[in-house]
Write an enzyme that holds these catalytic residues in place. Sequence first.
Site, mmCIF file in Angstrom:
data_model
loop_
_atom_site.group_PDB
_atom_site.id
_atom_site.type_symbol
_atom_site.label_atom_id
_atom_site.label_comp_id
_atom_site.label_asym_id
_atom_site.label_seq_id
_atom_site.Cartn_x
_atom_site.Cartn_y
_atom_site.Cartn_z
ATOM 1 N N GLU A 36 0.845 -1.209 0.000
ATOM 2 C CA GLU A 36 0.000 0.000 0.000
ATOM 3 C C GLU A 36 0.873 1.248 0.000
ATOM 4 O OE1 GLU A 36 -3.862 0.094 2.672
ATOM 5 O OE2 GLU A 36 -2.505 -1.522 3.292
ATOM 6 N N GLU A 116 17.088 9.665 31.796
ATOM 7 C CA GLU A 116 17.002 9.273 30.381
ATOM 8 C C GLU A 116 18.189 8.382 30.052
ATOM 9 O OE1 GLU A 116 17.307 13.041 28.408
ATOM 10 O OE2 GLU A 116 15.248 13.605 28.857
ATOM 11 N N LYS A 118 21.417 7.296 28.360
ATOM 12 C CA LYS A 118 22.422 8.113 27.674
ATOM 13 C C LYS A 118 22.765 7.401 26.361
ATOM 14 C CE LYS A 118 26.667 10.667 28.415
ATOM 15 N NZ LYS A 118 27.379 10.282 27.192
ATOM 16 N N ASP A 120 24.346 6.385 22.923
ATOM 17 C CA ASP A 120 25.756 6.449 22.546
ATOM 18 C C ASP A 120 25.890 6.728 21.050
ATOM 19 O OD1 ASP A 120 28.399 6.432 23.000
ATOM 20 O OD2 ASP A 120 28.605 4.269 23.251
ATOM 21 N N ARG A 139 27.741 19.087 16.935
ATOM 22 C CA ARG A 139 28.065 19.907 18.099
ATOM 23 C C ARG A 139 29.316 20.759 17.867
ATOM 24 N NH1 ARG A 139 29.636 20.479 23.620
ATOM 25 N NH2 ARG A 139 31.481 19.198 23.502
ATOM 26 N N GLU A 176 20.364 13.072 19.973
ATOM 27 C CA GLU A 176 21.448 12.164 19.605
ATOM 28 C C GLU A 176 21.101 11.415 18.320
ATOM 29 O OE1 GLU A 176 23.894 12.544 21.667
ATOM 30 O OE2 GLU A 176 25.150 10.749 21.709
ATOM 31 N N TYR A 228 16.732 15.197 23.099
ATOM 32 C CA TYR A 228 16.823 15.263 24.560
ATOM 33 C C TYR A 228 16.739 16.694 25.094
ATOM 34 C CZ TYR A 228 21.773 15.617 23.226
ATOM 35 O OH TYR A 228 22.948 15.957 22.636
ATOM 36 N N LYS A 318 27.728 7.169 34.381
ATOM 37 C CA LYS A 318 28.265 6.259 33.363
ATOM 38 C C LYS A 318 28.244 4.819 33.874
ATOM 39 C CE LYS A 318 30.179 7.724 30.061
ATOM 40 N NZ LYS A 318 31.032 8.674 29.419
ATOM 41 N N CYS A 410 64.861 0.181 15.048
ATOM 42 C CA CYS A 410 63.527 0.695 14.729
ATOM 43 C C CYS A 410 62.876 -0.148 13.624
ATOM 44 C CB CYS A 410 63.647 2.147 14.262
ATOM 45 S SG CYS A 410 62.115 2.814 13.626
ATOM 46 N N CYS A 413 62.694 2.474 10.386
ATOM 47 C CA CYS A 413 63.860 3.019 9.670
ATOM 48 C C CYS A 413 65.152 2.273 9.996
ATOM 49 C CB CYS A 413 64.020 4.504 9.989
ATOM 50 S SG CYS A 413 64.621 4.778 11.659
ATOM 51 N N CYS A 428 63.475 5.675 19.040
ATOM 52 C CA CYS A 428 64.195 5.439 17.799
ATOM 53 C C CYS A 428 65.142 6.621 17.623
ATOM 54 C CB CYS A 428 63.199 5.388 16.637
ATOM 55 S SG CYS A 428 63.950 5.752 15.053
ATOM 56 N N CYS A 434 63.359 9.232 10.180
ATOM 57 C CA CYS A 434 62.507 8.035 10.305
ATOM 58 C C CYS A 434 61.126 8.408 9.772
ATOM 59 C CB CYS A 434 62.423 7.616 11.762
ATOM 60 S SG CYS A 434 61.207 6.328 12.070
HETATM 61 S S1 IVH Z 1 21.660 16.273 27.653
HETATM 62 C C1 IVH Z 1 22.942 20.476 28.398
HETATM 63 N N1 IVH Z 1 20.596 13.885 27.403
HETATM 64 O O1 IVH Z 1 25.896 12.827 25.907
HETATM 65 C C2 IVH Z 1 22.733 19.024 28.312
HETATM 66 N N2 IVH Z 1 22.744 14.239 26.467
HETATM 67 O O2 IVH Z 1 28.332 13.311 27.428
HETATM 68 C C3 IVH Z 1 23.191 18.425 27.051
HETATM 69 N N3 IVH Z 1 23.670 12.298 25.298
HETATM 70 O O3 IVH Z 1 26.754 15.783 24.228
HETATM 71 C C4 IVH Z 1 23.076 16.986 26.903
HETATM 72 N N4 IVH Z 1 21.969 10.954 25.628
HETATM 73 O O4 IVH Z 1 25.513 13.951 22.906
HETATM 74 C C5 IVH Z 1 21.659 14.660 27.138
HETATM 75 N N5 IVH Z 1 19.523 11.841 27.208
HETATM 76 C C6 IVH Z 1 20.566 12.621 26.955
HETATM 77 C C7 IVH Z 1 21.675 12.139 26.228
HETATM 78 C C8 IVH Z 1 22.760 12.988 26.004
HETATM 79 C C9 IVH Z 1 23.156 11.078 25.080
HETATM 80 C C10 IVH Z 1 24.999 12.748 24.837
HETATM 81 C C11 IVH Z 1 25.011 14.112 24.201
HETATM 82 C C12 IVH Z 1 25.980 14.922 25.027
HETATM 83 C C13 IVH Z 1 26.810 13.838 25.650
HETATM 84 C C14 IVH Z 1 27.502 14.313 26.915
#
Ligand code: IVH
Length: 678
Positions: A36, A116, A118, A120, A139, A176, A228, A318, A410, A413, A428, A434
């Site tokens: 569709e 939230e 984070k 990657d 950024r 992100e 975010y 982290k 080395c 070289c 070296c 080198c």
């Molecule tokens: S807030 C002023 N929220 O992590 C606040 N960042 O290590 C700005 N990132 O540059 C960021 N998930 O690229 C925010 N839920 C989330 C995120 C997040 C991933 C990244 C973002 C930031 C980096 C900092």
Amino acid sequence: MSNQPCKQHYESLLALLNRWDHAYYVLDNPEVSDAEYDAVWQEVCALEAQHPAWVTPTSPTQRVGGKAIDSFQKIEHRLKMLSLANAFSLSETCQFFARAAQELDQISATLELVSEPKLDGLAISIAYQNGVLAYAVTRGDGEVGEDVTHNIKTIKSVPLRLLTSTPPEIIEVRGEVFMPKAAFAMLNAQAEDTATRRFVNPRNAAAGTIRQMDPSIAATRALQFIPYGLGAYQGTKVFTKHSDIIAYLTTLGFKANPYSQTLLASLEALTDNYHFMAEVRDSLPMEIDGIVYKIDDLAQQITLGFNARTPKWAVARKFPAQLQHTRLDAVDFQVGRTGVITPVARLTPVFVAGVTVSSASLHNMDEIERLGVCLGDEVEIQRAGDVIPKIVRVVKHGQSRQLICMPTHCPVCNAVIERSAGQAAYRCSGGLRCAAQAVEHIIHYASRKCMNINHLGSKLVETLHAQGVLSTIADIYSLSVNDIAELEGYGEKSAQNVIAAINASKATRLATFISALGIPEIGEESAKTLAHYFKNLTALRQASAEDILQVPDIGPIMARHCVAFFANANNQTIIQLILNAGVHWVDEATEHSVEKILAGQTWVITGTLSRPRNDVKMVLESLGAKVAGSVSKKTHCVLAGEDAGSKLAKAHELAVSIIDDATFMHEFDAFFNSAVKK
Ligand code: IVH
């Protein structure tokens, strides 16, 4: 007129496709079958072929719209893009919010937070004007990023037009861009089949995709975007909470971050939330490397404000480094830019924290001794975020162990490898003869933290070195468009970009130049210290080891390396050639002796100026002004060159003083001669 009903029909089909895309890519809840969808898509394509004038950039057919670009344009963020402070334990997280609560005169257990995942990937800011996607920027350094609109438009979960009939005039959606785990696995499987380069992890794959010039590549890579937060916003909505902003963004057509929650900043709530997220982590469709906790109340966020690069109202907790066991198969010896030989472990490939690891640095021979590691041993390796993986310990001795020995010559070289008394490093003795040292030295000089020569990366340096046109850092300034345009993968235009970047990098700072020279043991910080102390290059070049030892934080080894470096006739010639080529900076002495007539003022530069923008920035900074990227009520003055656009309009709107290019250059002429010199 007779076209109208037909155009209405076309627009209703576009609305249908947009709705279906939203259901499929954002809500993960398809509304129609592929057949569709395809039928309507074909009809839209046919109508667009008949009526090219109807096609607007927000048609879903235009996601992979334009041609490949030849270079990334720089775009200033309307509001700075910040990073996040990190917390590596529960106690660090609690401490962070205890401090915030104290500043807010509140008990932390009553502070309302949002958690939230984070994600990657990489941070992107997408600007919409009157509901239509205008541009998307990386950024960068937080103030200026690169225009990657062509690639961001290919992401199906990014609306080309916001799903609202009352869009704000301007909205910058920050979030992100990432590659879901499944898309990453598929990409690497394809890479295997086609014998092309594999990406080490989904983050690198996403970043590599966003840096492509040709949007048709990004279109095949199934990237996603999750917002975010907000950057600039000019609209009628009044938000009181971060969670309201996120809810609003989902009504505009964006994807929501899974498992976002509200919670209190209490020990119990933070503990539970962390354990919950650590548990669901593996089942998520995307890689996450931690949890972001943000204070929900926007008034509280404003009260707390920011540090230099991070907000005081949010922190990234982290996940810990991950450990794995594997076998040490071999050790390679790599030659760095100052000749230091680094042993690098070659490992049986193993998957750790989302990355296939097949090598790890062993730092030096002392480290090998400390670990007691031999070839064939089973070792434990650790990886945390983007930190280079390292060997933590030997788990089990191998059956046929073999000692790891530093070679006598080395590997590049063949010069003798030496070890200075009392130092861990072996070097070296080939110096810049080198090839490894020469190439690494040029790569270092051109790198972002040094002369910041865009487009002159390691690949190009290696090729030009192999061709014999780039033997020393001074040769950079005699490169011609032809030298580069003839190389495979380059053309006239991309070669011109390299040369333009070389010219643009000539305005620098003394500390940057010292650090770029690559004097052994002199890094970014010690270069700053030396620049600050000696004020100009001549004084540093003439200084004795005793003079240099007077400088705070500079030790005898650094002092000896400095003197030896500047005493070397070859280095003297190279420095002279570089200065003759036009590399220049503000002398520290000038910076400190000029009366800071603009101290405390914030200036904004916009449009095309009659002098290089970097020089103008240097002059303003040497007079004590801060140069900002966007106009606000706090701006003292906007310097407007030719073709100034939205910033000039904003300055008018906020009644900020404006000075035109000609007047500025006339009034500040004298400062250019003193502040910007060779
Ligand atoms: S807030 C002023 N929220 O992590 C606040 N960042 O290590 C700005 N990132 O540059 C960021 N998930 O690229 C925010 N839920 C989330 C995120 C997040 C991933 C990244 C973002 C930031 C980096 C900092």
